[in-house]
Scaffold this motif. Structure first.
Motif, PDB file in Angstrom:
ATOM      1  N   ARG A  73      28.120 -22.177 -43.025  1.00 43.31           N
ATOM      2  CA  ARG A  73      28.521 -22.207 -41.616  1.00 43.31           C
ATOM      3  C   ARG A  73      29.968 -22.687 -41.438  1.00 43.31           C
ATOM      4  O   ARG A  73      30.724 -22.123 -40.645  1.00 43.31           O
ATOM      5  N   ASP A  74      30.370 -23.708 -42.168  1.00 41.08           N
ATOM      6  CA  ASP A  74      31.746 -24.224 -42.041  1.00 41.08           C
ATOM      7  C   ASP A  74      32.773 -23.168 -42.439  1.00 41.08           C
ATOM      8  O   ASP A  74      33.812 -23.032 -41.786  1.00 41.08           O
ATOM      9  N   GLU A  75      32.488 -22.414 -43.495  1.00 43.90           N
ATOM     10  CA  GLU A  75      33.398 -21.351 -43.927  1.00 43.90           C
ATOM     11  C   GLU A  75      33.476 -20.247 -42.873  1.00 43.90           C
ATOM     12  O   GLU A  75      34.544 -19.684 -42.618  1.00 43.90           O
ATOM     13  N   ALA A  76      32.344 -19.944 -42.247  1.00 45.67           N
ATOM     14  CA  ALA A  76      32.316 -18.932 -41.194  1.00 45.67           C
ATOM     15  C   ALA A  76      33.165 -19.373 -40.003  1.00 45.67           C
ATOM     16  O   ALA A  76      33.935 -18.588 -39.440  1.00 45.67           O
ATOM     17  N   ARG A  77      33.019 -20.616 -39.633  1.00 45.32           N
ATOM     18  CA  ARG A  77      33.801 -21.156 -38.516  1.00 45.32           C
ATOM     19  C   ARG A  77      35.293 -21.124 -38.844  1.00 45.32           C
ATOM     20  O   ARG A  77      36.112 -20.762 -37.986  1.00 45.32           O
ATOM     21  N   GLU A  78      35.631 -21.471 -40.048  1.00 46.94           N
ATOM     22  CA  GLU A  78      37.039 -21.418 -40.460  1.00 46.94           C
ATOM     23  C   GLU A  78      37.563 -19.984 -40.462  1.00 46.94           C
ATOM     24  O   GLU A  78      38.695 -19.736 -40.033  1.00 46.94           O
ATOM     25  N   PHE A  79      36.751 -19.047 -40.898  1.00 45.40           N
ATOM     26  CA  PHE A  79      37.135 -17.635 -40.947  1.00 45.40           C
ATOM     27  C   PHE A  79      37.582 -17.113 -39.581  1.00 45.40           C
ATOM     28  O   PHE A  79      38.564 -16.392 -39.480  1.00 45.40           O
ATOM     29  N   VAL A  80      36.882 -17.518 -38.512  1.00 42.98           N
ATOM     30  CA  VAL A  80      37.238 -17.027 -37.173  1.00 42.98           C
ATOM     31  C   VAL A  80      38.150 -17.971 -36.407  1.00 42.98           C
ATOM     32  O   VAL A  80      38.567 -17.671 -35.295  1.00 42.98           O
ATOM     33  N   GLY A  81      38.452 -19.139 -36.990  1.00 42.09           N
ATOM     34  CA  GLY A  81      39.375 -20.047 -36.337  1.00 42.09           C
ATOM     35  C   GLY A  81      38.731 -21.089 -35.444  1.00 42.09           C
ATOM     36  O   GLY A  81      39.365 -21.629 -34.532  1.00 42.09           O
TER      37      GLY A  81
END
Length: 118
Positions: A109-117
Motif C-alpha cells: 500500500r505504501d508503494e502504491a501511495r508513493e506511485f500516485v503521489g
C-alpha cells in the motif's frame, strides 16, 4: 460501498471500495471524479479494494462508460487489492487508458501511495 478519501494534492484522487459496486455507487463516484478532472486536468488515481466482491451489471456498465469517456484523463493509476482476479482486472484495463497502471498487494500500500503521489 465507495469511500472517497481526502488528499493533500488535488491532482490525486483516492477511493476505497468494498462489497459490490452498482450504479448507486457510481452515481457518487463519477461526479466527484469528473469534477476533479475538470478542475485539475489529468489526475492520478489511487483505487483500493477492501473485501471487494465485484460489480453488479449496472455498476459494470457505469464503469465501462466512464472508462471510455476518460481514456486520457489519468497519468497514473494504482490499484491495491489482494485477490488474483483483481490483479487480472488491472491488466485488462491497460488497453483502455493512456495512464501508467500498476497493481499492488495490500502490504504494498505504501508503494502504491508513493506511485500516485499520496
Amino acid at each position: 460501498m465507495v469511500e472517497i478519501k481526502e488528499t493533500d494534492d488535488p491532482k490525486v484522487f483516492a477511493v476505497k471500495v468494498s462489497g459490490t459496486l452498482g450504479k448507486e455507487e457510481y452515481d457518487i463516484l463519477v461526479p466527484a471524479l469528473e469534477t476533479r478532472i475538470s478542475q485539475q486536468g489529468k489526475i492520478n488515481l489511487y483505487w483500493e479494494f477492501e473485501n471487494f466482491d465485484g460489480w453488479k451489471p449496472d455498476g459494470l456498465w457505469e464503469d465501462l462508460k466512464f472508462d471510455v469517456q476518460h481514456v486520457t484523463d489519468f497519468d497514473k493509476i494504482a490499484i491495491v487489492g489482494g485477490k488474483k482476479w483483481e490483479q487480472t482486472i488491472t491488466q485488462l484495463m491497460k488497453p483502455f487508458t493512456t495512464a501508467e497502471v500498476k497493481y499492488f498487494e495490500h502490504e504494498e500500500r505504501d508503494e502504491a501511495r508513493e506511485f500516485v503521489g499520496l
